[in-house]
Design an enzyme around this catalytic site. Structure first.
Site, PDB file in Angstrom:
ATOM      1  N   LYS A 191       0.834  -1.212   0.000  1.00 25.75           N
ATOM      2  CA  LYS A 191       0.000   0.000   0.000  1.00 25.75           C
ATOM      3  C   LYS A 191       0.861   1.252   0.000  1.00 25.75           C
ATOM      4  O   LYS A 191       0.664   2.161  -0.798  1.00 25.75           O
ATOM      5  CB  LYS A 191      -0.928   0.013   1.232  1.00 25.75           C
ATOM      6  CG  LYS A 191      -1.849  -1.187   1.329  1.00 25.75           C
ATOM      7  CD  LYS A 191      -2.779  -1.109   2.538  1.00 25.75           C
ATOM      8  CE  LYS A 191      -2.087  -1.172   3.892  1.00 25.75           C
ATOM      9  NZ  LYS A 191      -1.410  -2.461   4.184  1.00 25.75           N
ATOM     10  N   ARG A 225     -10.088   0.210   8.267  1.00 23.46           N
ATOM     11  CA  ARG A 225      -9.581  -1.125   8.548  1.00 23.46           C
ATOM     12  C   ARG A 225     -10.607  -1.984   9.258  1.00 23.46           C
ATOM     13  O   ARG A 225     -10.315  -3.130   9.598  1.00 23.46           O
ATOM     14  CB  ARG A 225      -8.382  -0.979   9.482  1.00 23.46           C
ATOM     15  CG  ARG A 225      -7.067  -1.334   8.864  1.00 23.46           C
ATOM     16  CD  ARG A 225      -6.058  -0.961   9.924  1.00 23.46           C
ATOM     17  NE  ARG A 225      -4.857  -1.696   9.814  1.00 23.46           N
ATOM     18  CZ  ARG A 225      -3.767  -1.231   9.197  1.00 23.46           C
ATOM     19  NH1 ARG A 225      -3.776  -0.094   8.571  1.00 23.46           N
ATOM     20  NH2 ARG A 225      -2.685  -1.933   9.212  1.00 23.46           N
ATOM     21  N   ARG A 264      11.667  -5.770   4.911  1.00 18.72           N
ATOM     22  CA  ARG A 264      11.486  -4.327   4.681  1.00 18.72           C
ATOM     23  C   ARG A 264      12.472  -3.499   5.497  1.00 18.72           C
ATOM     24  O   ARG A 264      12.763  -3.803   6.647  1.00 18.72           O
ATOM     25  CB  ARG A 264      10.062  -3.915   5.057  1.00 18.72           C
ATOM     26  CG  ARG A 264       9.878  -2.396   5.017  1.00 18.72           C
ATOM     27  CD  ARG A 264       8.439  -1.978   5.053  1.00 18.72           C
ATOM     28  NE  ARG A 264       7.712  -2.476   6.203  1.00 18.72           N
ATOM     29  CZ  ARG A 264       6.391  -2.352   6.330  1.00 18.72           C
ATOM     30  NH1 ARG A 264       5.684  -1.760   5.397  1.00 18.72           N
ATOM     31  NH2 ARG A 264       5.800  -2.826   7.409  1.00 18.72           N
ATOM     32  N   ARG A 282      11.183  -1.685  10.937  1.00 21.33           N
ATOM     33  CA  ARG A 282      10.054  -1.315  11.788  1.00 21.33           C
ATOM     34  C   ARG A 282       9.912  -2.327  12.912  1.00 21.33           C
ATOM     35  O   ARG A 282      10.051  -3.524  12.695  1.00 21.33           O
ATOM     36  CB  ARG A 282       8.769  -1.302  10.946  1.00 21.33           C
ATOM     37  CG  ARG A 282       8.168   0.078  10.842  1.00 21.33           C
ATOM     38  CD  ARG A 282       7.084   0.135   9.808  1.00 21.33           C
ATOM     39  NE  ARG A 282       5.883  -0.601  10.187  1.00 21.33           N
ATOM     40  CZ  ARG A 282       4.750  -0.583   9.479  1.00 21.33           C
ATOM     41  NH1 ARG A 282       4.692   0.112   8.353  1.00 21.33           N
ATOM     42  NH2 ARG A 282       3.702  -1.259   9.862  1.00 21.33           N
ATOM     43  N   ARG A 330      -0.344  -9.399  13.011  1.00 19.74           N
ATOM     44  CA  ARG A 330      -0.960  -8.359  12.160  1.00 19.74           C
ATOM     45  C   ARG A 330      -1.774  -8.995  11.041  1.00 19.74           C
ATOM     46  O   ARG A 330      -2.848  -8.511  10.707  1.00 19.74           O
ATOM     47  CB  ARG A 330       0.125  -7.442  11.582  1.00 19.74           C
ATOM     48  CG  ARG A 330       0.668  -6.459  12.615  1.00 19.74           C
ATOM     49  CD  ARG A 330       2.021  -5.904  12.212  1.00 19.74           C
ATOM     50  NE  ARG A 330       2.004  -5.193  10.962  1.00 19.74           N
ATOM     51  CZ  ARG A 330       3.094  -4.990  10.212  1.00 19.74           C
ATOM     52  NH1 ARG A 330       4.263  -5.457  10.610  1.00 19.74           N
ATOM     53  NH2 ARG A 330       2.996  -4.315   9.103  1.00 19.74           N
TER      54      ARG A 330
HETATM   55  P1  AP5 Z   1       4.825  -1.573   1.870  1.00 14.89           P
HETATM   56  O1  AP5 Z   1       4.472  -0.760   0.677  1.00 14.89           O
HETATM   57  O2  AP5 Z   1       5.558  -0.934   2.963  1.00 14.89           O
HETATM   58  O3  AP5 Z   1       3.506  -2.355   2.387  1.00 14.89           O
HETATM   59  P2  AP5 Z   1       2.221  -1.826   3.157  1.00 14.89           P
HETATM   60  O4  AP5 Z   1       1.039  -2.459   2.520  1.00 14.89           O
HETATM   61  O5  AP5 Z   1       2.238  -0.353   3.275  1.00 14.89           O
HETATM   62  O6  AP5 Z   1       2.463  -2.555   4.533  1.00 14.89           O
HETATM   63  P3  AP5 Z   1       2.365  -1.988   6.037  1.00 14.89           P
HETATM   64  O7  AP5 Z   1       3.146  -2.925   6.892  1.00 14.89           O
HETATM   65  O8  AP5 Z   1       2.704  -0.556   6.102  1.00 14.89           O
HETATM   66  O9  AP5 Z   1       0.863  -2.194   6.288  1.00 14.89           O
HETATM   67  P4  AP5 Z   1       0.157  -2.264   7.650  1.00 14.89           P
HETATM   68  O10 AP5 Z   1      -1.229  -2.152   7.188  1.00 14.89           O
HETATM   69  O11 AP5 Z   1       0.475  -3.451   8.464  1.00 14.89           O
HETATM   70  O12 AP5 Z   1       0.832  -1.106   8.497  1.00 14.89           O
HETATM   71  P5  AP5 Z   1       0.355   0.362   8.859  1.00 14.89           P
HETATM   72  O13 AP5 Z   1       1.531   1.194   8.937  1.00 14.89           O
HETATM   73  O14 AP5 Z   1      -0.771   0.767   7.989  1.00 14.89           O
HETATM   74  O15 AP5 Z   1       5.665  -2.843   1.328  1.00 14.89           O
HETATM   75  C1  AP5 Z   1       6.173  -3.817   2.230  1.00 14.89           C
HETATM   76  C2  AP5 Z   1       7.552  -4.291   1.740  1.00 14.89           C
HETATM   77  O16 AP5 Z   1       7.414  -4.978   0.498  1.00 14.89           O
HETATM   78  C3  AP5 Z   1       8.556  -3.160   1.460  1.00 14.89           C
HETATM   79  O17 AP5 Z   1       9.818  -3.595   1.824  1.00 14.89           O
HETATM   80  C4  AP5 Z   1       8.469  -2.942  -0.065  1.00 14.89           C
HETATM   81  O18 AP5 Z   1       9.692  -2.474  -0.600  1.00 14.89           O
HETATM   82  C5  AP5 Z   1       8.151  -4.342  -0.547  1.00 14.89           C
HETATM   83  N1  AP5 Z   1       7.257  -4.363  -1.721  1.00 14.89           N
HETATM   84  C6  AP5 Z   1       6.178  -3.564  -1.970  1.00 14.89           C
HETATM   85  N2  AP5 Z   1       5.570  -3.911  -3.125  1.00 14.89           N
HETATM   86  C7  AP5 Z   1       6.269  -4.973  -3.605  1.00 14.89           C
HETATM   87  C8  AP5 Z   1       6.139  -5.796  -4.777  1.00 14.89           C
HETATM   88  N3  AP5 Z   1       5.149  -5.595  -5.679  1.00 14.89           N
HETATM   89  N4  AP5 Z   1       7.020  -6.798  -4.959  1.00 14.89           N
HETATM   90  C9  AP5 Z   1       8.039  -7.017  -4.047  1.00 14.89           C
HETATM   91  N5  AP5 Z   1       8.216  -6.262  -2.927  1.00 14.89           N
HETATM   92  C10 AP5 Z   1       7.349  -5.258  -2.714  1.00 14.89           C
HETATM   93  O19 AP5 Z   1      -0.246   0.147  10.312  1.00 14.89           O
HETATM   94  C11 AP5 Z   1       0.589  -0.177  11.401  1.00 14.89           C
HETATM   95  C12 AP5 Z   1      -0.197  -0.268  12.689  1.00 14.89           C
HETATM   96  O20 AP5 Z   1      -0.832   0.990  12.964  1.00 14.89           O
HETATM   97  C13 AP5 Z   1      -1.332  -1.288  12.720  1.00 14.89           C
HETATM   98  O21 AP5 Z   1      -0.862  -2.558  13.061  1.00 14.89           O
HETATM   99  C14 AP5 Z   1      -2.238  -0.685  13.783  1.00 14.89           C
HETATM  100  O22 AP5 Z   1      -1.749  -0.931  15.063  1.00 14.89           O
HETATM  101  C15 AP5 Z   1      -2.134   0.799  13.525  1.00 14.89           C
HETATM  102  N6  AP5 Z   1      -3.133   1.305  12.571  1.00 14.89           N
HETATM  103  C16 AP5 Z   1      -2.880   1.880  11.360  1.00 14.89           C
HETATM  104  N7  AP5 Z   1      -4.015   2.209  10.739  1.00 14.89           N
HETATM  105  C17 AP5 Z   1      -5.026   1.836  11.566  1.00 14.89           C
HETATM  106  C18 AP5 Z   1      -6.440   1.897  11.472  1.00 14.89           C
HETATM  107  N8  AP5 Z   1      -7.056   2.399  10.403  1.00 14.89           N
HETATM  108  N9  AP5 Z   1      -7.157   1.418  12.515  1.00 14.89           N
HETATM  109  C19 AP5 Z   1      -6.563   0.913  13.602  1.00 14.89           C
HETATM  110  N10 AP5 Z   1      -5.234   0.814  13.749  1.00 14.89           N
HETATM  111  C20 AP5 Z   1      -4.465   1.277  12.745  1.00 14.89           C
HETATM  112 MG    MG Z   2       2.409   1.037   4.880  1.00 12.92          MG
END
Ligand code: AP5
Ligand code: MG
Ligand code: ZN
Length: 221
Positions: A13, A88, A127, A160, A171
């Site tokens: 994402k 989410r 990552r 991270r 997660r």
């Molecule tokens: P990346 O693009 O970083 O993936 P992402 O989908 O953004 O993954 P996140 O870990 O950020 O998602 P998340 O939903 O768990 O975390 P968030 O920060 O939102 O890509 C991942 C890796 O793969 C990278 O190394 C990249 O280079 C590689 N990659 C990407 N595309 C690729 C491809 N096509 N091929 C190969 N490699 C690739 O949330 C974190 C925490 O915050 C949650 O656990 C929760 O506690 C809280 N939180 C956030 N939002 C909410 C909400 N709405 N409600 C409640 N709690 C929330």
């Molecule tokens: Mg992200």
């Protein structure tokens, strides 16, 4: 234009969001990034949120809804915004609709990036992120030119805290239970567009572009 990126942890994402906001002049709103920034600054919100992030649990709905509501009202979101990691839960999706109604806005696209579980795990555990500018890398799939150094700003790369194997598994479990129902939710509203996220970064980007460029059709999964 208002776009939602839906997908499991590690689906890509954030990576795709960075590419899309530039092309379509949207403001990137990542609730995860906002929460991590608050934790780093040790604000009241950060203190409230830290335990949830560390454990891989979701922060309570009302907390994140308020963050997004306030953020959407800022002037830089008027032309368009891209929501990454929000909503989410179905509750969050319903609250978002109320907020948007009050602003006389609506969701244009929900793009679901679909990725298999093994791939999610290797993406997350490999990552690395720049401490200074936030750029995202991957040890194997998107490595920096110099080990542990950001190509863009020379900053140091780090892992991270919630990208440890144990927290990653939690997660993904939380995603399956609480977020996955949104796929059906948005499909019923004919807003859902699914893309195959198991391809390389540029191919996924191309598919997203196709959705956003010529869009008269919604697809189920
Ligand atoms: P990346 O693009 O970083 O993936 P992402 O989908 O953004 O993954 P996140 O870990 O950020 O998602 P998340 O939903 O768990 O975390 P968030 O920060 O939102 O890509 C991942 C890796 O793969 C990278 O190394 C990249 O280079 C590689 N990659 C990407 N595309 C690729 C491809 N096509 N091929 C190969 N490699 C690739 O949330 C974190 C925490 O915050 C949650 O656990 C929760 O506690 C809280 N939180 C956030 N939002 C909410 C909400 N709405 N409600 C409640 N709690 C929330
Ligand atoms: Mg992200
Ligand atoms: Zn950097």
């Amino acid at each position: 234009m208002l776009v939602i990126l839906l997908g499991a942890p590690g689906a890509g994402k954030g990576t795709q969001a960075e590419m899309i906001v530039e092309r379509y002049k949207l403001t990137h709103i990542s609730t995860g990034d906002i929460l991590r920034a608050s934790i780093k600054k040790e604000t009241e919100l950060g203190k409230q949120a830290k335990d949830y992030l560390d454990k891989g649990e979701l922060v309570p709905d009302e907390v994140v809804v308020k963050i997004v509501e306030e953020r959407l009202k800022e002037p830089d979101c008027q032309a368009g915004a891209l929501l990454d990691g929000f909503p989410r839960t179905v509750e969050q999706a319903k609250s978002l609709e109320e907020v948007l109604e009050g602003m006389q806005r609506k969701i244009d696209y929900v793009i679901y990036i679909e990725v298999t579980e093994d791939e999610l795990i290797s993406r997350l555990t490999g990552r690395r992120i720049c401490r200074d500018c936030g750029a995202t890398y991957h040890l194997k799939f998107n490595p920096p030119q110099v080990r542990n150094v950001c190509d863009q700003c020379g900053g140091e790369l780090y892992q991270r805290e919630d990208d440890s194997m144990e927290t990653v598994k939690q997660r993904i479990k939380v995603y399956r239970e609480q977020t996955e129902p949104l796929i059906e939710y948005y499909r019923r509203k004919s807003l859902l567009h699914a893309v195959d996220g198991d391809q390389d970064i540029n191919k996924v980007h191309q598919q997203l572009q196709e959705v956003l460029d010529n869009n008269s059709r919604s697809e189920g999964v």
